[in-house]
Write an enzyme that holds these catalytic residues in place. Structure first.
Site, PDB file in Angstrom:
ATOM      1  CG  ASP A 239       7.350   0.922  -0.745  1.00  0.00           C
ATOM      2  OD1 ASP A 239       8.831   0.511  -0.023  1.00  0.00           O
ATOM      3  OD2 ASP A 239       6.965   2.077   0.525  1.00  0.00           O
ATOM      4  CB  SER A 240       8.091  -3.133  -0.104  1.00  0.00           C
ATOM      5  OG  SER A 240       8.604  -4.456   0.564  1.00  0.00           O
ATOM      6  CB  ALA A 241       6.344  -3.950   4.541  1.00  0.00           C
ATOM      7  CG  HIS A 375      11.860  -5.269  -3.404  1.00  0.00           C
ATOM      8  ND1 HIS A 375      10.996  -5.244  -3.549  1.00  0.00           N
ATOM      9  CD2 HIS A 375      12.057  -4.955  -1.811  1.00  0.00           C
ATOM     10  CE1 HIS A 375       9.986  -5.362  -2.619  1.00  0.00           C
ATOM     11  NE2 HIS A 375      10.738  -4.915  -1.413  1.00  0.00           N
TER      12      HIS A 375
END
Length: 405
Positions: A239-241, A375
């Site tokens: 997820d994300s980074a 997000h």
């Protein structure tokens, strides 16, 4: 890695050499100055005040998901107000604070306690999570300073390698582990045989790109080489980074990074799944202007996290996937892909741009745009107490289940 050594000064009592080296390599625990510790007091006041403002604003705006709106404001302001070092407290920092003789510093102990439980190290969070869930933690040291943590049976047929997000600077939080474990349990309850491997990597500012990619690649190398699993039984996700790292590892298979040992695979990986991928560090985006007051992402701290990650380097196709062309992804060594995004997230414009390029080259790509989600909702909404199953979470589970045979 020399700057890591400056973050630890004669820890009492000193850990065994091997454990001490692992701590140094992963950048824990950070030693804050007195002023960094003292700043937590006005920081809490500021975060509470701004969150209160959004609580009132939400009432007047008639926000559809009021408590999510307020919770997102709180998380956004924690990220915006605190430095990454202030969020990287460990139990050692608390123990040191408890021994201080200076009365003013001792008054900070309750503040340190609160932040210690909000952001423990990923390794510590895993140990605490295992204790809460009643299973024996099993961790594996990886080359170049990383570590991998097992969720589920180590001898399962399929393995999901999940890289946690946090702007490369925050450790995994409990909801990361909750999300991955729930996915594994649900799949196994329906007759599948899958486990998860949850790597921890060195956070910024203690190391910068490409260290985290190197450690992520080592997690995949360990699963393929050390456990002997074929690539067709391995999924990578994040997820994300962490999604950024998963995509960077996929790139590394076809386009070996010049500073990282290549990984040779005889067949494609089973799949890659990315939730809210952090594919650009330039947030001059239409979606940023539209969702800056509703998403969990704080724009300034997110841009800063990308700058700290690159540490003076220019972005490239491994570090910022939005820079790639469709040709870069042709021949990607993966069978299937899933990309999800929240319709209300700051990064949406960059994700949509990336998804179009990627899907052109990898046609077996499913894209899910989740209505009314922020997000990485499956993780961050749980942090604020929203336990409902999100659309992105449902999509992740169903996509994975359909590709397990």
């Amino acid at each position: 890695m020399a700057n890591n050594q400056a973050t630890i000064k004669q820890p009492p009592p000193p850990p065994p050499p091997q454990e001490q080296q692992q701590q140094l390599e992963r950048g824990y625990p950070p030693n804050l100055s007195f002023w960094e510790k003292a700043d937590l007091v006005p920081a809490l006041v500021s975060i509470a005040a701004i969150t209160g403002y959004y609580a009132v604003r939400g009432l007047f705006e008639g926000t559809k998901h009021y408590w999510d709106y307020v919770g997102h404001a709180a998380l956004r302001n924690i990220a915006g107000r605190l430095s990454c070092r202030q969020c990287q407290f460990s139990e050692k920092t608390y123990r040191d604070a408890a021994r201080w003789s200076n009365l003013l510093e001792s008054c900070l102990v309750p503040i340190l306690t609160a932040f210690r439980y909000l952001f423990p190290s990923t390794d510590k969070a895993y140990e605490q999570f295992a204790k809460e869930k009643g299973f024996q933690p099993e961790s594996v040291p990886l080359r170049h300073g990383g570590q991998g943590h097992w969720l589920g049976r180590k001898d399962a047929k399929y393995v999901l390698i999940f890289f946690h997000g946090g702007g490369f600077q925050y450790p995994a939080v409990n909801p990361h582990l909750e999300f991955v474990l729930e996915v594994i349990k649900n799949l196994n309850a329906t007759g599948h045989d899958v486990s998860a491997f949850f790597p921890s990597y060195t956070l910024t500012p203690y190391a910068s790109y490409p260290t985290q990619l190197r450690q992520a690649a080592e997690a995949l190398r360990y699963i393929l080489a050390d456990t002997g699993r074929p690539p067709s039984n391995v999924f990578i996700a994040g997820d994300s980074a962490g999604a950024n790292l998963a995509l960077a590892v996929l790139s590394h298979l076809s386009h070996p990074h010049p500073e990282i040992d290549p990984i040779e695979v005889v067949e494609p990986l089973a799949g890659i799944a990315v939730i809210g991928p952090f594919v650009t560090f330039d947030l001059n985006l239409p979606s940023e202007k539209q969702h800056r007051h509703t998403d969990v992402v704080d724009t300034k701290s997110t841009v800063r996290s990308g700058e700290v990650y690159l540490n003076g380097r220019k972005g490239d196709n491994w570090s910022e996937q939005r820079r790639t062309t469709a040709d870069w992804w042709k021949g990607s060594k993966v069978k299937h892909a899933l990309i999800t995004a929240g319709a209300n997230e700051v990064l949406l414009s960059s994700i949509l741009d990336f998804e179009q390029k990627f899907k052109t080259a990898v046609p077996n790509t499913v894209f899910i745009l989740a209505h009314d989600e922020c997000h990485v909702s499956p993780v961050y909404d749980k942090m604020i107490g929203d336990k409902t199953e999100k659309e992105q979470e449902k999509a992740f589970k169903s996509w994975l289940a359909e590709r397990l045979v």
